[in-house]
Design an enzyme around this catalytic site. Structure first.
Site, PDB file in Angstrom:
ATOM      1  N   GLY A  16       0.840  -1.202   0.000  1.00  0.00           N
ATOM      2  CA  GLY A  16       0.000   0.000   0.000  1.00  0.00           C
ATOM      3  C   GLY A  16       0.869   1.244   0.000  1.00  0.00           C
ATOM      4  O   GLY A  16       1.911   1.272   0.654  1.00  0.00           O
TER       5      GLY A  16
ATOM      6  N   HIS B  58      -1.486 -21.521  47.605  1.00  0.00           N
ATOM      7  CA  HIS B  58      -0.267 -22.266  47.921  1.00  0.00           C
ATOM      8  C   HIS B  58      -0.374 -23.686  47.379  1.00  0.00           C
ATOM      9  O   HIS B  58      -1.416 -24.305  47.547  1.00  0.00           O
ATOM     10  CB  HIS B  58      -0.064 -22.311  49.432  1.00  0.00           C
ATOM     11  CG  HIS B  58       1.112 -23.155  49.829  1.00  0.00           C
ATOM     12  ND1 HIS B  58       2.407 -22.729  49.672  1.00  0.00           N
ATOM     13  CD2 HIS B  58       1.180 -24.426  50.326  1.00  0.00           C
ATOM     14  CE1 HIS B  58       3.238 -23.678  50.079  1.00  0.00           C
ATOM     15  NE2 HIS B  58       2.520 -24.733  50.477  1.00  0.00           N
TER      16      HIS B  58
HETATM   17  P1  FAD Z   1       4.326  -5.565  12.379  1.00  0.00           P
HETATM   18  O1  FAD Z   1       3.945  -6.739  13.171  1.00  0.00           O
HETATM   19  O2  FAD Z   1       5.743  -5.427  11.960  1.00  0.00           O
HETATM   20  O3  FAD Z   1       3.386  -5.572  11.100  1.00  0.00           O
HETATM   21  C1  FAD Z   1       3.506  -4.662  10.085  1.00  0.00           C
HETATM   22  C2  FAD Z   1       2.942  -5.263   8.834  1.00  0.00           C
HETATM   23  O4  FAD Z   1       2.853  -4.241   7.854  1.00  0.00           O
HETATM   24  C3  FAD Z   1       3.815  -6.344   8.216  1.00  0.00           C
HETATM   25  O5  FAD Z   1       3.051  -7.492   7.981  1.00  0.00           O
HETATM   26  C4  FAD Z   1       4.291  -5.734   6.895  1.00  0.00           C
HETATM   27  O6  FAD Z   1       4.414  -6.687   5.861  1.00  0.00           O
HETATM   28  C5  FAD Z   1       3.165  -4.779   6.591  1.00  0.00           C
HETATM   29  N1  FAD Z   1       3.533  -3.667   5.720  1.00  0.00           N
HETATM   30  C6  FAD Z   1       4.586  -2.825   5.844  1.00  0.00           C
HETATM   31  N2  FAD Z   1       4.552  -1.887   4.894  1.00  0.00           N
HETATM   32  C7  FAD Z   1       3.459  -2.140   4.140  1.00  0.00           C
HETATM   33  C8  FAD Z   1       2.889  -1.519   3.024  1.00  0.00           C
HETATM   34  N3  FAD Z   1       3.403  -0.407   2.494  1.00  0.00           N
HETATM   35  N4  FAD Z   1       1.774  -2.063   2.495  1.00  0.00           N
HETATM   36  C9  FAD Z   1       1.208  -3.169   3.027  1.00  0.00           C
HETATM   37  N5  FAD Z   1       1.707  -3.783   4.096  1.00  0.00           N
HETATM   38  C10 FAD Z   1       2.817  -3.283   4.653  1.00  0.00           C
HETATM   39  N6  FAD Z   1       6.730  -8.559  20.886  1.00  0.00           N
HETATM   40  C11 FAD Z   1       6.082  -8.964  22.001  1.00  0.00           C
HETATM   41  O7  FAD Z   1       5.299  -8.192  22.555  1.00  0.00           O
HETATM   42  N7  FAD Z   1       6.264 -10.222  22.514  1.00  0.00           N
HETATM   43  C12 FAD Z   1       7.123 -11.093  21.943  1.00  0.00           C
HETATM   44  O8  FAD Z   1       7.268 -12.210  22.435  1.00  0.00           O
HETATM   45  C13 FAD Z   1       7.834 -10.694  20.788  1.00  0.00           C
HETATM   46  N8  FAD Z   1       8.695 -11.539  20.186  1.00  0.00           N
HETATM   47  C14 FAD Z   1       9.341 -11.137  19.051  1.00  0.00           C
HETATM   48  C15 FAD Z   1      10.247 -12.016  18.468  1.00  0.00           C
HETATM   49  C16 FAD Z   1      10.924 -11.656  17.324  1.00  0.00           C
HETATM   50  C17 FAD Z   1      11.906 -12.618  16.691  1.00  0.00           C
HETATM   51  C18 FAD Z   1      10.674 -10.379  16.736  1.00  0.00           C
HETATM   52  C19 FAD Z   1      11.364  -9.979  15.474  1.00  0.00           C
HETATM   53  C20 FAD Z   1       9.788  -9.500  17.311  1.00  0.00           C
HETATM   54  C21 FAD Z   1       9.115  -9.863  18.486  1.00  0.00           C
HETATM   55  N9  FAD Z   1       8.237  -8.997  19.129  1.00  0.00           N
HETATM   56  C22 FAD Z   1       7.594  -9.395  20.273  1.00  0.00           C
HETATM   57  C23 FAD Z   1       7.963  -7.652  18.614  1.00  0.00           C
HETATM   58  C24 FAD Z   1       6.635  -7.649  17.845  1.00  0.00           C
HETATM   59  O9  FAD Z   1       6.699  -8.608  16.803  1.00  0.00           O
HETATM   60  C25 FAD Z   1       6.368  -6.264  17.279  1.00  0.00           C
HETATM   61  O10 FAD Z   1       6.433  -5.309  18.315  1.00  0.00           O
HETATM   62  C26 FAD Z   1       4.990  -6.216  16.641  1.00  0.00           C
HETATM   63  O11 FAD Z   1       4.879  -7.159  15.607  1.00  0.00           O
HETATM   64  C27 FAD Z   1       4.705  -4.817  16.092  1.00  0.00           C
HETATM   65  O12 FAD Z   1       3.447  -4.816  15.515  1.00  0.00           O
HETATM   66  P2  FAD Z   1       3.068  -3.805  14.350  1.00  0.00           P
HETATM   67  O13 FAD Z   1       1.631  -4.062  14.062  1.00  0.00           O
HETATM   68  O14 FAD Z   1       3.475  -2.436  14.705  1.00  0.00           O
HETATM   69  O15 FAD Z   1       3.962  -4.200  13.103  1.00  0.00           O
END
Ligand code: FAD
Ligand code: NAD
Length: 465
Positions: free
Chosen positions: A115, A443
């Site tokens: 997007g 407990h």
């Molecule tokens: P994201 O989950 O990054 O989602 C963003 C989405 O937007 C993606 O699917 C991407 O493809 C899509 N996107 C980007 N640009 C575009 C575009 N222009 N058009 C269409 N789609 C687009 N957090 C926790 O709280 N607990 C945990 O245990 C934890 N474990 C983790 C383990 C790992 C290995 C990693 C890498 C992260 C972990 N995190 C954890 C962090 C967590 O994954 C992120 O904080 C969270 O996913 C953020 O959510 P978000 O919705 O902001 O973005």
């Protein structure tokens, strides 16, 4: 052109939760995701797959190291790594499938494709149909991607990020982890438990440096027992690969060089906001000096109908923080007055023992000159912990010296991730240490240790130490 009340770009925990809340509130909602599966980093290459591998590897580790003491004899125990990865894939598939179902159930239109803004109200979707949709409001929820260091060439085969570390085809013999933060320690634990020789190189003088220092110390002790080697206060200066071998060179504080070699190097030095090809300039949306979308206290960008949430904005990069923000923006657009207390968003490291924290660390209280009391209780004094052979770690409660209000709770121990919820609830209701101490805790449970630490904070009243 199809018209929506709200268009959300990105289907991670921020985006999909925001979409559901918008739909629940009666807004016509669209969700755009560039990948073929929904759920973002968290469900596909983050929280869920890492926890699947953490659980599998912990089962193996317990079977190998603790079962004999429990009186369980096993012969020919071995790791089927391919099956472990396959099971993880199955968990991810089921979980992302659940989001498809939720989108249908809530009548959210899902568009697959990248997007990008054509203007503040028109979003183009880069797919076979090259669709364009119109939005009254837009929520940017595009998340983050793995960060690196300028001199590192991530080849994604041997010099890898968390994404590849969750999909390896073989069990590494040796792994160097650059960055002793959450990803480095969680994925480092997975491989160390499975028999990989893991070395962690951390720039700061302690691991998980943003958490309470007692937690760093406790976790370091446990991870050393697991066999992980640590190089804290080491600055990585070179990472190179020759065939199947990766070499990492780092200097300690005095400039003495350490040279490490391994078959894999995991780079986990933080994540960076993802706004590539989003066309923010076409909508006039500003970013800050770290590339994050700038937002005000209502998560609104400088363009009033455009909001941003989750990893792409300031604050902790956590799935539940993104979820809270998704809900917040949906309700704000609907004219409500939502609220998020960022101080009470817990942070968890899913190692074993787990580390979980909420509120202020002791270092933060010192820096802001808040007078406080400390109560702590070691799990080795807990009968429940002894029964399950989980005696590593401690509960630490920080309370205001005069009012006794709980200001921070930090747990390194068994099931800390789940136990921290008690502290969050208590702090949401502005409980004192005395309040927690006077609540009956079943407990034998691990949570009794929270009560004991609270008793300690109220004035040396812990019963079992
Ligand atoms: P994201 O989950 O990054 O989602 C963003 C989405 O937007 C993606 O699917 C991407 O493809 C899509 N996107 C980007 N640009 C575009 C575009 N222009 N058009 C269409 N789609 C687009 N957090 C926790 O709280 N607990 C945990 O245990 C934890 N474990 C983790 C383990 C790992 C290995 C990693 C890498 C992260 C972990 N995190 C954890 C962090 C967590 O994954 C992120 O904080 C969270 O996913 C953020 O959510 P978000 O919705 O902001 O973005
Ligand atoms: P992080 O910020 O947790 O840790 C990065 C570590 O790398 C820090 O300790 C930092 O001091 C160190 N570092 C930075 N530059 C370095 C250098 N040049 N040499 C050596 N060390 C260096 O980041 P992460 O572990 O990559 O995780 C990224 C984000 O994902 C985090 O913000 C985290 O919140 C989120 N995440 C959360 C969870 C969870 O909630 N359980 C799990 C995984 C990831």
């Amino acid at each position: 052109m199809k018209k929506y009340d709200v268009v959300i770009i990105g289907s991670g925990p921020g985006g999909y939760v925001g979409a559901i809340r918008c739909a629940q509130l009666g807004m016509k909602t669209a969700l755009i995701e560039k990948y073929s599966t929904l759920g973002g980093t968290c469900l596909n290459v983050g929280c869920i797959p890492s926890k699947a591998l953490l659980d599998s590897s912990e089962h193996y580790h317990q079977a190998k190291h603790d079962f004999t003491e429990h009186g369980i004899e096993l012969k020919d125990l071995k790791v089927n790594f391919k099956q472990m990865i396959q099971r993880k894939r199955g968990v991810v598939e089921q979980t992302v499938g659940g989001i498809d179902f939720l989108m249908k159930k809530n009548k959210v239109d899902v568009y697959q494709g990248m997007g990008s803004f054509e203007s503040a109200n028109v979003i183009a979707i880069d797919n076979d149909k090259n669709e364009k949709i119109e939005a009254k409001n837009v929520i940017i929820a595009t998340g983050s991607k793995p960060g690196s260091l300028p001199f590192i060439k991530l080849d994604k085969e041997r010099i890898i990020t968390s994404t590849e570390a969750l999909e390896l085809e073989e069990l590494p013999k040796k792994m160097i982890v650059i960055g002793g933060g959450v990803i480095g320690l969680e994925l480092g634990s997975v491989y160390a438990r499975l028999g990989t020789e893991v070395s962690v190189v951390e720039y700061m003088d302690r691991i998980i440096p943003t958490m309470d220092a007692t937690m760093s110390k406790e976790l370091l002790k446990s991870m050393k027992k697991l066999g992980v080697k640590f190089y804290t206060s080491h600055k990585v200066k070179e990472v190179s690969r020759k065939g199947k071998e990766v070499t990492v060179k780092a200097d300690d504080k005095k400039g003495a060089e350490v040279v490490l070699q391994a078959d894999y190097c995991l780079v986990s030095v933080g994540r960076i906001p993802y706004t590539d090809k989003l066309g923010l300039d076409k909508a006039g949306v500003k970013t800050d000096d770290r590339g994050r979308v700038e937002v005000n206290e209502n998560l609104q960008t400088n363009v009033p109908n455009i909001y941003a949430i989750g990893d792409v904005v300031k604050g902790a990069m956590l799935a539940h923080k993104a979820e809270e923000e998704g809900t917040y923006v949906a309700e704000f657009i609907n004219g409500e007055k939502p609220h998020i207390d960022y101080n009470l968003i817990p942070g968890v490291v899913y190692t074993w023992p787990e580390v979980a924290s909420v509120g202020k660390t002791e270092e933060e209280l010192k820096a802001t000159k808040v007078e406080y009391k400390v109560g702590s209780f070691p799990f080795k004094a807990s009968g429940r912990a002894r029964a399950s052979m989980d005696t590593d770690g401690v509960v630490k409660i920080l309370a205001d010296k005069r009012s006794d209000e709980v200001l921070g709770v930090h747990i390194c121990g068994p099931r800390a991730a789940d136990m921290i919820a008690e502290a969050v609830v208590a702090m949401e209701f502005r409980a004192t240490a005395e309040d927690i101490a006077r609540i009956s805790h079943a407990h034998p449970t691990f949570t009794e240790s929270i009560r004991e630490a609270a008793l300690g904070a109220t004035g040396n009243r812990a019963i079992h130490i």
